[in-house]
Structures are given as C-alpha cells and as structure tokens.
Write a protein that holds these residues in place. Structure first.
Motif, PDB file in Angstrom:
ATOM      1  N   MET A  46       0.830  -1.203   0.000  1.00  0.00           N
ATOM      2  CA  MET A  46       0.000   0.000   0.000  1.00  0.00           C
ATOM      3  C   MET A  46       0.867   1.256   0.000  1.00  0.00           C
ATOM      4  O   MET A  46       0.551   2.242  -0.672  1.00  0.00           O
ATOM      5  N   VAL A  47       1.959   1.215   0.769  1.00  0.00           N
ATOM      6  CA  VAL A  47       2.890   2.353   0.766  1.00  0.00           C
ATOM      7  C   VAL A  47       3.490   2.544  -0.621  1.00  0.00           C
ATOM      8  O   VAL A  47       3.597   3.666  -1.123  1.00  0.00           O
ATOM      9  N   LEU A  48       3.870   1.424  -1.255  1.00  0.00           N
ATOM     10  CA  LEU A  48       4.473   1.506  -2.584  1.00  0.00           C
ATOM     11  C   LEU A  48       3.481   2.025  -3.623  1.00  0.00           C
ATOM     12  O   LEU A  48       3.861   2.766  -4.530  1.00  0.00           O
ATOM     13  N   ILE A  49       2.203   1.669  -3.505  1.00  0.00           N
ATOM     14  CA  ILE A  49       1.186   2.166  -4.434  1.00  0.00           C
ATOM     15  C   ILE A  49       0.893   3.642  -4.182  1.00  0.00           C
ATOM     16  O   ILE A  49       0.666   4.421  -5.113  1.00  0.00           O
ATOM     17  N   ALA A  50       0.910   4.048  -2.916  1.00  0.00           N
ATOM     18  CA  ALA A  50       0.629   5.450  -2.586  1.00  0.00           C
ATOM     19  C   ALA A  50       1.709   6.384  -3.131  1.00  0.00           C
ATOM     20  O   ALA A  50       1.419   7.548  -3.449  1.00  0.00           O
ATOM     21  N   ILE A  73      -1.766  -7.005  -5.599  1.00  0.00           N
ATOM     22  CA  ILE A  73      -0.331  -6.962  -5.892  1.00  0.00           C
ATOM     23  C   ILE A  73       0.456  -7.637  -4.775  1.00  0.00           C
ATOM     24  O   ILE A  73       1.424  -8.362  -5.022  1.00  0.00           O
ATOM     25  N   GLY A  74       0.016  -7.408  -3.529  1.00  0.00           N
ATOM     26  CA  GLY A  74       0.686  -8.054  -2.400  1.00  0.00           C
ATOM     27  C   GLY A  74       0.608  -9.563  -2.494  1.00  0.00           C
ATOM     28  O   GLY A  74       1.596 -10.263  -2.245  1.00  0.00           O
ATOM     29  N   LEU A  81      13.174   1.480  -3.437  1.00  0.00           N
ATOM     30  CA  LEU A  81      12.541   1.785  -4.723  1.00  0.00           C
ATOM     31  C   LEU A  81      11.967   3.193  -4.739  1.00  0.00           C
ATOM     32  O   LEU A  81      12.080   3.919  -5.740  1.00  0.00           O
ATOM     33  N   MET A  82      11.356   3.589  -3.636  1.00  0.00           N
ATOM     34  CA  MET A  82      10.798   4.943  -3.553  1.00  0.00           C
ATOM     35  C   MET A  82      11.898   5.999  -3.632  1.00  0.00           C
ATOM     36  O   MET A  82      11.732   7.045  -4.279  1.00  0.00           O
TER      37      MET A  82
END
Length: 307
Positions: A24-28, A70-71, A195-196
C-alpha cells in the motif's frame, strides 16, 4: 540465513503483515508523484490535494483492492527478496561482480573481531567458517544463526528445521515465527523504501529542495536494513532456542530413542541426516512410531548418584 528453511505459517497471518502494508505504501508513492505532477515540472502540492479530492469511495476501494492483489501476487517472491538482501547474487550480473568486494569487506570486519577476541559478537554476526562468508551483513548474520543452531546436537539447521518446527512446543514455535515475521517486514520495507528513493531522485532531479524527500527515503532504507540485521540476530537466537528445546522431540518423531550420552546423540543425528539426505543406510535402533512414547535408553549407572 538461507530462508528456504522457513516454516509455512498461515497465509492470513504473514500475508496481511508482510505484504499488504508495504504494498500500500508503494502504491501510494506513484499516486503522490502523479498527483503533484512531479514528472511534468516542479511539484505542486496543491494539485495533489485537488487530485485526491476527485477520488470517490469506489476509486479508493479499487486502490485498496489493488494493493491486496499486488501483495498476494508478490508474496511468493518474499523468499527471493530476502535472499537478494542476504547477498546471493550469483545469477545477477552486476551484483555478481560486486560480490567479492562485499565478501572481502566482511572478512576484514570478521578478522577485527577475532583480533579483539570478541567471541560473542563473532558468533552472532559471522559463520564459523570464513569460507562461508557472504557479501552482506544480513546474509552473514543469518548464516551464523544457521550454523550455530543444532550444532551442539550434531544437527544441520538447514536440513532439520522443516522437520523440527512441526514438533516444536507451541510457545517456542510462536516466538520463532514472530521473529521470522519481523525479519520479513524489515526486508520488505527496505526494498520498498529503496525503490521509492530511487524513483524520487528521478522525479525530483531538477527540483532543488524537493530532493530532500528521496534523501530522507534513502535514510529510511538504511534504517530499515539495519533493523533487518538486528532482527536477524534475534531470529538466529530463536533458531537456536528451537533446537535447544526440541531436538529430542524430532529425533523421537523420526523413530529413534534419544541417547543420554551427548556424543552418542550427535553420532545418531548425523547418521539420521545422512539417511534423510543421501539415502544412506538407516542408523540402528529404529523403533518407528513407538519411539516417541517408548522409554529412552536407560542412563548409565552412577553409583555416586545417591551419595
């Protein structure tokens, strides 16, 4: 540690903690970048607020479901992710080239501990055999735990963990699983924040002060990796507890009574492992399912026991 030896807990417990939240953090993050128009010019936070204001409940629900989907898709790759952080780079061209440098750095750190005669830290951080060093600190800590666990009883932790975990007492099994989950969470956040940070440096390359944000994410990546290393030390301790408190149960469950002499126990366990792994001749004394309830070998007579 080579995490191939991990137990297989229920999907709901590990999936919800290890996969959904970091995903969820990666999608946000791309939602944030796109919303503030980071790729088309100087970021405008006001545009992000207007973008978020246009989202309705259905769209937010879709994003949440996307995070779960995705998870779940990437959950089986958790093993590969941790192995990458451990330093198993032989199949990755660029990292394969860097691996000898990482091994040499860890060899020098290991030798410094040897010179300081710091045996406690040495056992926690590095495997007993210098030839088994990996290029990352995380990999060496996990391998150290692997090599230490089961060693006093002649057991190979990599081979025997899938067999000892099902017969472990509930308390130690729960403690072991909790530390394994913590390790997976720290590893996942290390990858996500990394990645972020990389995408942030690309998105904010010409935006001056905005580069502070990916720089902060780089710091989070370092802290997450250090947390993973600390958790790996704790995981190695739990792995040793697992074998210390349950080695007799797995020997009995496999069909042999437990000798009272530690030397005989080591010999028996090594023979059992050869039988399991190499299809060698089974050790003598096999009692099958009755071994777990049969009386163990009588202890040697000691005339001074009652003096």
């Amino acid at each position: 540690m080579s995490v191939t030896v991990s137990p297989t807990p229920t999907l709901t417990q590990r999936f919800s903690v290890v996969s959904v939240l970091p995903t969820m953090v990666l999608i946000a993050w791309p939602v944030f970048l796109i919303g503030c128009q980071a790729f088309t010019g100087r970021p405008r936070p006001g545009e992000l607020l207007r973008f978020l204001g246009t989202l309705n409940v259905a769209q937010v629900s879709v994003l949440a479901l996307l995070a779960v989907a995705i998870g779940s898709l990437f959950h089986p790759f958790q093993f590969l992710l941790v192995r990458l952080l451990e330093g198993y780079w032989s199949t990755i061209p660029v990292l394969r080239t860097l691996a000898p440098l990482g091994v040499e750095l860890n060899r020098r750190r290991m030798r410094r501990l040897v010179r300081r005669n710091d045996g406690r830290q040495l056992r926690k951080l590095y495997p007993p055999d210098e030839s088994e060093l990996l290029p990352t600190k995380l990999g060496n800590v996990l391998r150290a735990g692997e090599r230490q666990a089961g060693r006093p009883y002649g057991m190979d932790a990599v081979l025997m963990l899938p067999r000892i975990y099902p017969v472990a007492s509930p308390g130690i099994a729960a403690a072991f699983l909790d530390r394994r989950n913590q390790l997976d969470v720290a590893a996942r956040y290390t990858a996500v924040s990394g990645l972020m940070a990389v995408s942030g440096f690309v998105a904010f390359a010409d935006d001056g002060a905005w580069l502070t944000l990916p720089a902060m994410l780089s710091g989070v990546t370092v802290l997450s990796y250090r947390a993973a290393v600390r958790t790996a030390v704790s995981y190695g301790e739990a792995l040793r507890w697992l074998f210390d408190l349950n080695h007799a149960q797995v020997t009995q469950a496999l069909g042999w009574p437990v000798p009272h002499d530690i030397g005989k126990l080591k010999d028996l366990n090594r023979q059992i492992e050869q039988w399991l792994e190499d299809d060698a001749e089974a050790p003598p004394g096999y009692r099958g399912p009755d071994a777990s309830t049969a009386q163990a070998e009588p202890p040697p007579c000691d005339d001074t026991a009652y003096l």
